[in-house]
Motif scaffolding. Structure first.
Motif, PDB file in Angstrom:
ATOM      1  N   ASP A 224      10.520  21.244  -5.800  1.00  0.00           N
ATOM      2  CA  ASP A 224      10.727  20.697  -4.458  1.00  0.00           C
ATOM      3  C   ASP A 224      12.130  21.023  -3.972  1.00  0.00           C
ATOM      4  O   ASP A 224      13.125  20.603  -4.580  1.00  0.00           O
ATOM      5  N   LEU A 225      12.216  21.754  -2.884  1.00  0.00           N
ATOM      6  CA  LEU A 225      13.516  22.079  -2.299  1.00  0.00           C
ATOM      7  C   LEU A 225      14.071  20.865  -1.555  1.00  0.00           C
ATOM      8  O   LEU A 225      13.315  20.051  -1.016  1.00  0.00           O
ATOM      9  N   PRO A 226      15.389  20.742  -1.491  1.00  0.00           N
ATOM     10  CA  PRO A 226      15.981  19.625  -0.749  1.00  0.00           C
ATOM     11  C   PRO A 226      15.796  19.808   0.752  1.00  0.00           C
ATOM     12  O   PRO A 226      15.545  20.922   1.233  1.00  0.00           O
ATOM     13  N   ASP A 227      15.907  18.743   1.477  1.00  0.00           N
ATOM     14  CA  ASP A 227      15.837  18.791   2.937  1.00  0.00           C
ATOM     15  C   ASP A 227      17.129  19.408   3.458  1.00  0.00           C
ATOM     16  O   ASP A 227      18.224  18.962   3.126  1.00  0.00           O
TER      17      ASP A 227
ATOM     18  N   MET B 166      22.505  19.320   6.203  1.00  0.00           N
ATOM     19  CA  MET B 166      23.195  19.844   5.024  1.00  0.00           C
ATOM     20  C   MET B 166      24.499  20.537   5.427  1.00  0.00           C
ATOM     21  O   MET B 166      24.549  21.291   6.394  1.00  0.00           O
ATOM     22  N   GLU B 167      25.577  20.258   4.689  1.00  0.00           N
ATOM     23  CA  GLU B 167      26.863  20.911   4.904  1.00  0.00           C
ATOM     24  C   GLU B 167      27.266  21.664   3.637  1.00  0.00           C
ATOM     25  O   GLU B 167      27.110  21.149   2.521  1.00  0.00           O
TER      26      GLU B 167
ATOM     27  N   ILE C 188      21.987  29.408  -1.187  1.00  0.00           N
ATOM     28  CA  ILE C 188      20.931  29.485  -2.206  1.00  0.00           C
ATOM     29  C   ILE C 188      21.266  28.566  -3.384  1.00  0.00           C
ATOM     30  O   ILE C 188      20.393  27.876  -3.913  1.00  0.00           O
ATOM     31  N   ALA C 189      22.541  28.568  -3.788  1.00  0.00           N
ATOM     32  CA  ALA C 189      22.955  27.701  -4.899  1.00  0.00           C
ATOM     33  C   ALA C 189      22.742  26.230  -4.558  1.00  0.00           C
ATOM     34  O   ALA C 189      22.351  25.425  -5.413  1.00  0.00           O
ATOM     35  N   LYS C 190      22.982  25.867  -3.290  1.00  0.00           N
ATOM     36  CA  LYS C 190      22.793  24.481  -2.860  1.00  0.00           C
ATOM     37  C   LYS C 190      21.311  24.096  -2.927  1.00  0.00           C
ATOM     38  O   LYS C 190      20.965  22.976  -3.343  1.00  0.00           O
ATOM     39  N   LEU C 191      20.449  25.020  -2.538  1.00  0.00           N
ATOM     40  CA  LEU C 191      19.016  24.757  -2.609  1.00  0.00           C
ATOM     41  C   LEU C 191      18.564  24.561  -4.051  1.00  0.00           C
ATOM     42  O   LEU C 191      17.667  23.758  -4.337  1.00  0.00           O
ATOM     43  N   GLN C 192      19.197  25.293  -4.966  1.00  0.00           N
ATOM     44  CA  GLN C 192      18.787  25.247  -6.369  1.00  0.00           C
ATOM     45  C   GLN C 192      19.480  24.140  -7.162  1.00  0.00           C
ATOM     46  O   GLN C 192      19.107  23.889  -8.312  1.00  0.00           O
ATOM     47  N   ASP C 193      20.444  23.488  -6.545  1.00  0.00           N
ATOM     48  CA  ASP C 193      21.238  22.482  -7.258  1.00  0.00           C
ATOM     49  C   ASP C 193      20.344  21.374  -7.824  1.00  0.00           C
ATOM     50  O   ASP C 193      19.604  20.707  -7.097  1.00  0.00           O
TER      51      ASP C 193
ATOM     52  N   LEU D 146      17.623  33.356   6.789  1.00  0.00           N
ATOM     53  CA  LEU D 146      18.390  33.312   8.036  1.00  0.00           C
ATOM     54  C   LEU D 146      18.095  32.027   8.813  1.00  0.00           C
ATOM     55  O   LEU D 146      19.007  31.386   9.343  1.00  0.00           O
ATOM     56  N   ALA D 147      16.812  31.660   8.871  1.00  0.00           N
ATOM     57  CA  ALA D 147      16.447  30.427   9.578  1.00  0.00           C
ATOM     58  C   ALA D 147      17.074  29.218   8.891  1.00  0.00           C
ATOM     59  O   ALA D 147      17.572  28.297   9.559  1.00  0.00           O
ATOM     60  N   GLY D 148      17.061  29.206   7.577  1.00  0.00           N
ATOM     61  CA  GLY D 148      17.655  28.093   6.847  1.00  0.00           C
ATOM     62  C   GLY D 148      19.154  28.010   7.038  1.00  0.00           C
ATOM     63  O   GLY D 148      19.711  26.920   7.229  1.00  0.00           O
ATOM     64  N   MET D 149      19.822  29.164   6.986  1.00  0.00           N
ATOM     65  CA  MET D 149      21.278  29.176   7.150  1.00  0.00           C
ATOM     66  C   MET D 149      21.681  28.773   8.565  1.00  0.00           C
ATOM     67  O   MET D 149      22.737  28.166   8.773  1.00  0.00           O
ATOM     68  N   ARG D 150      20.838  29.107   9.544  1.00  0.00           N
ATOM     69  CA  ARG D 150      21.142  28.677  10.919  1.00  0.00           C
ATOM     70  C   ARG D 150      20.984  27.169  11.075  1.00  0.00           C
ATOM     71  O   ARG D 150      21.573  26.570  11.982  1.00  0.00           O
ATOM     72  N   ALA D 151      20.195  26.561  10.188  1.00  0.00           N
ATOM     73  CA  ALA D 151      19.912  25.127  10.314  1.00  0.00           C
ATOM     74  C   ALA D 151      20.949  24.253   9.624  1.00  0.00           C
ATOM     75  O   ALA D 151      20.970  23.041   9.843  1.00  0.00           O
TER      76      ALA D 151
END
Length: 458
Positions: free
Chosen positions: A121-124, A128-129, A289-294, A403-408
């Motif tokens: 499960d990926l984080p929301d 996110m900062e 990516i590292a933040k998503l995998q944390d 790209l969509a995730g990084m823009r968010a």
């Protein structure tokens, strides 16, 4: 269709699929039609032979074989979708049961073993900062770039002294095994300290002058005796040193459009700043990516990992069977990160509902073709012919999702200032559509090929 799933490993499953007769019958009917187009049976036109006659004349076993070949891949895909499994490799299919006649109640049954993407499960990402370093440029960065520019205008001059690191030596080499010469080269130009040839060569050449020679033990890295130890005899024919132009206004005029060194240095600093901002964008991507995998435990598929490790070693010029423990460990670490990043981005694209259109894929492939100076249509044709279209679609989905995730999310520097990465991330999909359409139109030939090939695939 009955589907059972057995977990063999965290990233590998065996599906057992049992197909009801009403699900197999359409494939049997289609098989009879295809066979009917190919056989000649007295009293019937090709393509108009009744099914029972096909079963009688050709044999139900042949009909069932054609039906299984056509139906199993589709039924397997439906099973994956129903069980929400994401295959990462081709399955190993084993057909267990097939009906022996049209009246046989035996159900088609087959198993499929396949490596899958593990569930996590990926984080929301809302709110996110992520902190990224500033794009700093130092005087050393500018000096290094100027030195590289000077080297482009440098010249080699002969020197009457022992060779040292940075010098260029013209050498003869002779490799001897058990007293027999197995390989030799003459007049090779080699930069001391580059470590681009045999291990031990740099140490052997250091301190030698023109006309001198020595012998050292080394491992041959190519040819018939690759990997074997040999006595390497090396003779120095000449030693040359690189002579660089003075860093002054005259050099600025010769190497650029500027009149003074000050102007050139200012321009180089601007280029360094652009490069630093590019590195910051790369840092932001890696940090995202590292933040998503944390905190996530994401196992990698063993079979895919081993295959990629082998390819990694081969691509770096190493024999997988002879690679050292450290070389294999380094390759495994690289491959594991690549796989985890891919699986993370695939999951992100699904979480964000990313869709990949044919225009997306065509535009992506056309841009690659242009980078390599290839005709877009021929390139895309080759991609599809080699069965790589699915990989291209997947890669586009990952890129769009990232790209969509990084823009968010919000990126900030260590001082808490928000970092603007819009130059690298582009605009949101609706705003960027017009530009995308124009780009696709520019690759119209490639689009036509991709469209036709896509229809053929369907």
């Amino acid at each position: 269709m009955k589907i059972s799933v057995r977990n063999l490993e965290p990233t590998k499953v065996r599906l057992t699929i049992t197909v009801d007769p009403d699900e197999l019958n359409p494939y049997l009917d289609q098989a009879r039609k295809e066979i009917g187009k190919q056989v000649t049976i007295p009293g019937f036109r090709k393509g108009h032979v009744p099914g029972p006659i096909i079963d009688q004349r050709v044999g139900f076993a042949s009909v069932a074989g054609e039906a299984v070949n056509a139906g199993v891949p589709e039924l397997y895909s439906k099973a994956l979708e129903e069980k929400q499994l994401h295959a990462m490799a081709q399955p190993q299919i084993d057909v267990k049961d097939i009906p022996s006649s049209a009246k046989d109640d035996t159900k088609l049954k087959f198993t499929a073993e396949v490596e899958i993407r593990p569930k996590f499960d990926l984080p929301d990402i809302e709110g996110m900062e992520i902190e990224v370093p500033k794009p700093a440029v130092t005087d050393e960065d500018v000096d290094k770039r100027l030195d590289n520019l000077r080297q482009r205008f440098g010249t080699l001059v002969s020197v009457d002294r022992p060779a040292t690191k940075g010098d260029y030596a013209n050498i003869d080499l002779d490799a001897v095994i058990d007293g027999e010469s197995v390989d030799s080269q003459q007049g090779v130009s080699y930069e001391l300290g580059s470590n681009t040839m045999l291990d031990g060569l740099d140490e052997a050449l250091d301190g030698l002058s023109a006309g001198e020679e020595t012998t050292f033990e080394g491992t041959l890295e190519a040819g018939e005796h690759q990997g074997e130890k040999a006595q390497i005899k090396v003779k120095v024919n000449s030693v040359k040193a690189e002579e660089l132009p003075d860093l002054d206004d005259e050099f600025a005029k010769e190497a650029s459009e500027f009149e003074t060194l000050k102007e050139l240095r200012e321009d180089v600093r601007k280029q360094c700043q652009v490069d630093a901002e590019g590195r910051q964008a790369t840092d932001a991507r890696d940090a995202f990516i590292a933040k998503l995998q944390d905190g996530l435990d994401i196992p990698v598929p063993k079979g895919i990992k081993q295959s990629m490790v082998t390819d990694q070693l081969k691509n770096s010029g190493k024999d997988p069977d002879k690679a050292s423990k450290d070389e294999k460990a380094e390759a495994e670490q690289t491959v594991e990160k690549e796989l985890r990043d891919q699986m993370t981005l695939d999951a992100l694209a699904e979480k964000l509902g990313i869709t990949v259109s044919q225009a997306d894929v065509t535009n992506f492939l056309a841009s690659i073709a242009q980078q390599y100076g290839m005709d877009p249509s021929a390139f895309i044709n080759g991609i599809v012919r080699n069965g790589q279209l699915g990989s291209a679609v997947q890669e586009v989905g990952r890129s769009k999702g990232m790209l969509a995730g990084m823009r968010a999310v919000t990126f900030k520097d260590p001082d808490g200032q928000e970092v603007d990465l819009s130059r690298f991330l582009g605009e949101d999909e609706p705003q960027a559509q017009e530009e995308q359409d124009e780009s696709v139109q520019a690759a119209s030939a490639a689009a036509e090929v991709a469209d036709q090939l896509s229809q053929d695939q369907e």
